[in-house]
Design a protein around this motif. Structure first.
Motif, PDB file in Angstrom:
ATOM      1  N   LEU A  61       0.802  -1.213   0.000  1.00 46.75           N
ATOM      2  CA  LEU A  61       0.000   0.000   0.000  1.00 46.75           C
ATOM      3  C   LEU A  61       0.842   1.272   0.000  1.00 46.75           C
ATOM      4  O   LEU A  61       0.303   2.368   0.058  1.00 46.75           O
ATOM      5  CB  LEU A  61      -0.936  -0.006   1.215  1.00 46.75           C
ATOM      6  CG  LEU A  61      -1.882  -1.220   1.289  1.00 46.75           C
ATOM      7  CD1 LEU A  61      -2.662  -1.202   2.582  1.00 46.75           C
ATOM      8  CD2 LEU A  61      -2.795  -1.271   0.092  1.00 46.75           C
ATOM      9  N   GLY A  62       2.152   1.128  -0.082  1.00 41.76           N
ATOM     10  CA  GLY A  62       3.053   2.275  -0.064  1.00 41.76           C
ATOM     11  C   GLY A  62       2.985   3.069  -1.368  1.00 41.76           C
ATOM     12  O   GLY A  62       2.338   2.688  -2.347  1.00 41.76           O
ATOM     13  N   SER A  63       3.697   4.175  -1.400  1.00 40.72           N
ATOM     14  CA  SER A  63       3.651   5.064  -2.564  1.00 40.72           C
ATOM     15  C   SER A  63       4.550   4.607  -3.706  1.00 40.72           C
ATOM     16  O   SER A  63       4.405   5.070  -4.833  1.00 40.72           O
ATOM     17  CB  SER A  63       4.048   6.481  -2.136  1.00 40.72           C
ATOM     18  OG  SER A  63       5.361   6.464  -1.610  1.00 40.72           O
ATOM     19  N   ALA A  64       5.496   3.711  -3.447  1.00 34.68           N
ATOM     20  CA  ALA A  64       6.382   3.229  -4.507  1.00 34.68           C
ATOM     21  C   ALA A  64       5.603   2.329  -5.464  1.00 34.68           C
ATOM     22  O   ALA A  64       4.749   1.551  -5.046  1.00 34.68           O
ATOM     23  CB  ALA A  64       7.553   2.460  -3.899  1.00 34.68           C
ATOM     24  N   PRO A  65       5.894   2.422  -6.774  1.00 33.54           N
ATOM     25  CA  PRO A  65       5.173   1.563  -7.727  1.00 33.54           C
ATOM     26  C   PRO A  65       5.571   0.103  -7.549  1.00 33.54           C
ATOM     27  O   PRO A  65       6.706  -0.212  -7.199  1.00 33.54           O
ATOM     28  CB  PRO A  65       5.620   2.089  -9.093  1.00 33.54           C
ATOM     29  CG  PRO A  65       6.915   2.777  -8.837  1.00 33.54           C
ATOM     30  CD  PRO A  65       6.847   3.305  -7.430  1.00 33.54           C
ATOM     31  N   GLN A  66       4.622  -0.772  -7.790  1.00 33.01           N
ATOM     32  CA  GLN A  66       4.872  -2.201  -7.656  1.00 33.01           C
ATOM     33  C   GLN A  66       5.396  -2.745  -8.983  1.00 33.01           C
ATOM     34  O   GLN A  66       4.900  -2.379 -10.046  1.00 33.01           O
ATOM     35  CB  GLN A  66       3.584  -2.934  -7.273  1.00 33.01           C
ATOM     36  CG  GLN A  66       2.944  -2.437  -6.001  1.00 33.01           C
ATOM     37  CD  GLN A  66       3.866  -2.575  -4.814  1.00 33.01           C
ATOM     38  OE1 GLN A  66       4.516  -3.585  -4.647  1.00 33.01           O
ATOM     39  NE2 GLN A  66       3.942  -1.545  -4.014  1.00 33.01           N
ATOM     40  N   PRO A  67       6.394  -3.623  -8.945  1.00 29.16           N
ATOM     41  CA  PRO A  67       6.897  -4.198 -10.196  1.00 29.16           C
ATOM     42  C   PRO A  67       5.863  -5.128 -10.815  1.00 29.16           C
ATOM     43  O   PRO A  67       5.156  -5.857 -10.115  1.00 29.16           O
ATOM     44  CB  PRO A  67       8.142  -4.961  -9.758  1.00 29.16           C
ATOM     45  CG  PRO A  67       7.921  -5.258  -8.317  1.00 29.16           C
ATOM     46  CD  PRO A  67       7.099  -4.122  -7.787  1.00 29.16           C
ATOM     47  N   LEU A  68       5.767  -5.095 -12.123  1.00 28.40           N
ATOM     48  CA  LEU A  68       4.842  -5.977 -12.821  1.00 28.40           C
ATOM     49  C   LEU A  68       5.524  -7.312 -13.072  1.00 28.40           C
ATOM     50  O   LEU A  68       6.711  -7.359 -13.386  1.00 28.40           O
ATOM     51  CB  LEU A  68       4.417  -5.355 -14.151  1.00 28.40           C
ATOM     52  CG  LEU A  68       3.618  -4.053 -14.045  1.00 28.40           C
ATOM     53  CD1 LEU A  68       3.379  -3.477 -15.430  1.00 28.40           C
ATOM     54  CD2 LEU A  68       2.301  -4.313 -13.357  1.00 28.40           C
ATOM     55  N   PRO A  69       4.778  -8.395 -12.981  1.00 29.92           N
ATOM     56  CA  PRO A  69       5.383  -9.698 -13.260  1.00 29.92           C
ATOM     57  C   PRO A  69       5.698  -9.813 -14.751  1.00 29.92           C
ATOM     58  O   PRO A  69       5.002  -9.254 -15.600  1.00 29.92           O
ATOM     59  CB  PRO A  69       4.312 -10.696 -12.837  1.00 29.92           C
ATOM     60  CG  PRO A  69       3.041  -9.944 -12.843  1.00 29.92           C
ATOM     61  CD  PRO A  69       3.396  -8.502 -12.573  1.00 29.92           C
ATOM     62  N   GLU A  70       6.767 -10.537 -15.065  1.00 28.13           N
ATOM     63  CA  GLU A  70       7.117 -10.739 -16.468  1.00 28.13           C
ATOM     64  C   GLU A  70       6.090 -11.648 -17.105  1.00 28.13           C
ATOM     65  O   GLU A  70       5.733 -12.676 -16.565  1.00 28.13           O
ATOM     66  CB  GLU A  70       8.512 -11.363 -16.570  1.00 28.13           C
ATOM     67  CG  GLU A  70       9.608 -10.460 -16.114  1.00 28.13           C
ATOM     68  CD  GLU A  70      10.960 -11.134 -16.304  1.00 28.13           C
ATOM     69  OE1 GLU A  70      11.089 -12.017 -17.184  1.00 28.13           O
ATOM     70  OE2 GLU A  70      11.871 -10.759 -15.575  1.00 28.13           O
ATOM     71  N   GLN A  71       5.625 -11.243 -18.293  1.00 28.16           N
ATOM     72  CA  GLN A  71       4.652 -12.069 -18.994  1.00 28.16           C
ATOM     73  C   GLN A  71       5.393 -13.020 -19.919  1.00 28.16           C
ATOM     74  O   GLN A  71       6.247 -12.586 -20.675  1.00 28.16           O
ATOM     75  CB  GLN A  71       3.679 -11.202 -19.769  1.00 28.16           C
ATOM     76  CG  GLN A  71       2.785 -10.383 -18.871  1.00 28.16           C
ATOM     77  CD  GLN A  71       1.755  -9.613 -19.671  1.00 28.16           C
ATOM     78  OE1 GLN A  71       1.748  -9.658 -20.893  1.00 28.16           O
ATOM     79  NE2 GLN A  71       0.894  -8.901 -18.978  1.00 28.16           N
ATOM     80  N   ARG A  72       5.077 -14.277 -19.826  1.00 27.19           N
ATOM     81  CA  ARG A  72       5.720 -15.274 -20.666  1.00 27.19           C
ATOM     82  C   ARG A  72       4.859 -15.526 -21.879  1.00 27.19           C
ATOM     83  O   ARG A  72       3.645 -15.665 -21.790  1.00 27.19           O
ATOM     84  CB  ARG A  72       5.926 -16.549 -19.883  1.00 27.19           C
ATOM     85  CG  ARG A  72       6.759 -16.325 -18.633  1.00 27.19           C
ATOM     86  CD  ARG A  72       6.904 -17.568 -17.862  1.00 27.19           C
ATOM     87  NE  ARG A  72       8.054 -18.292 -18.411  1.00 27.19           N
ATOM     88  CZ  ARG A  72       8.461 -19.482 -17.985  1.00 27.19           C
ATOM     89  NH1 ARG A  72       7.792 -20.079 -17.027  1.00 27.19           N
ATOM     90  NH2 ARG A  72       9.505 -20.059 -18.494  1.00 27.19           N
ATOM     91  N   ARG A  73       5.530 -15.592 -23.013  1.00 28.60           N
ATOM     92  CA  ARG A  73       4.814 -15.898 -24.261  1.00 28.60           C
ATOM     93  C   ARG A  73       4.799 -17.406 -24.464  1.00 28.60           C
ATOM     94  O   ARG A  73       5.794 -18.066 -24.190  1.00 28.60           O
ATOM     95  CB  ARG A  73       5.511 -15.227 -25.444  1.00 28.60           C
ATOM     96  CG  ARG A  73       5.409 -13.727 -25.355  1.00 28.60           C
ATOM     97  CD  ARG A  73       6.018 -13.117 -26.567  1.00 28.60           C
ATOM     98  NE  ARG A  73       5.934 -11.641 -26.441  1.00 28.60           N
ATOM     99  CZ  ARG A  73       6.561 -10.830 -27.241  1.00 28.60           C
ATOM    100  NH1 ARG A  73       7.307 -11.282 -28.209  1.00 28.60           N
ATOM    101  NH2 ARG A  73       6.433  -9.537 -27.077  1.00 28.60           N
ATOM    102  N   PRO A  74       3.699 -17.919 -24.943  1.00 30.59           N
ATOM    103  CA  PRO A  74       3.658 -19.359 -25.193  1.00 30.59           C
ATOM    104  C   PRO A  74       4.641 -19.747 -26.296  1.00 30.59           C
ATOM    105  O   PRO A  74       4.788 -19.039 -27.284  1.00 30.59           O
ATOM    106  CB  PRO A  74       2.211 -19.646 -25.609  1.00 30.59           C
ATOM    107  CG  PRO A  74       1.591 -18.324 -25.855  1.00 30.59           C
ATOM    108  CD  PRO A  74       2.449 -17.269 -25.251  1.00 30.59           C
ATOM    109  N   GLU A  75       5.328 -20.840 -26.065  1.00 26.78           N
ATOM    110  CA  GLU A  75       6.284 -21.315 -27.062  1.00 26.78           C
ATOM    111  C   GLU A  75       5.565 -22.100 -28.138  1.00 26.78           C
ATOM    112  O   GLU A  75       4.626 -22.828 -27.876  1.00 26.78           O
ATOM    113  CB  GLU A  75       7.325 -22.195 -26.371  1.00 26.78           C
ATOM    114  CG  GLU A  75       8.180 -21.448 -25.396  1.00 26.78           C
ATOM    115  CD  GLU A  75       9.192 -22.367 -24.753  1.00 26.78           C
ATOM    116  OE1 GLU A  75       9.504 -23.421 -25.309  1.00 26.78           O
ATOM    117  OE2 GLU A  75       9.655 -22.008 -23.656  1.00 26.78           O
ATOM    118  N   GLY A  76       6.053 -21.959 -29.346  1.00 24.64           N
ATOM    119  CA  GLY A  76       5.509 -22.826 -30.374  1.00 24.64           C
ATOM    120  C   GLY A  76       5.018 -22.162 -31.527  1.00 24.64           C
ATOM    121  O   GLY A  76       4.519 -21.817 -32.352  1.00 24.64           O
TER     122      GLY A  76
END
Length: 76
Positions: A61-76
């Motif tokens: 809940l702090g003022s610092a921005p939260q890091p976004l999780p890395e999105q993985r692309r489907p392989e293939g």
């Protein structure tokens, strides 16, 4: 006359001394008031968990921005 033990607790409801009254399922001591029969337990193991929860909530809940999780692309 008996003297009170250093471990004796005082009832939060009526102020009378409490006596030992078994243990809870985690092994912590339970206490029962000698006057009003109120019971309570003392759990020391939750204090650390509460501090960790407070730190997590402050971070979320702090003022610092939260890091976004890395999105993985489907392989293939």
């Amino acid at each position: 006359m008996r003297t009170q033990s250093s471990r004796a607790r005082i009832c939060e409801m009526c102020g009378s001394p409490m006596k030992e009254n078994g243990h809870d399922r985690f092994g912590s001591q339970r206490w029962m008031c000698t006057a009003c029969d109120a019971t309570r337990g003392v759990r020391y193991y939750r204090r650390q968990g509460r501090a960790e929860l407070d730190a997590l909530l402050a971070w979320l809940l702090g003022s610092a921005p939260q890091p976004l999780p890395e999105q993985r692309r489907p392989e293939g």
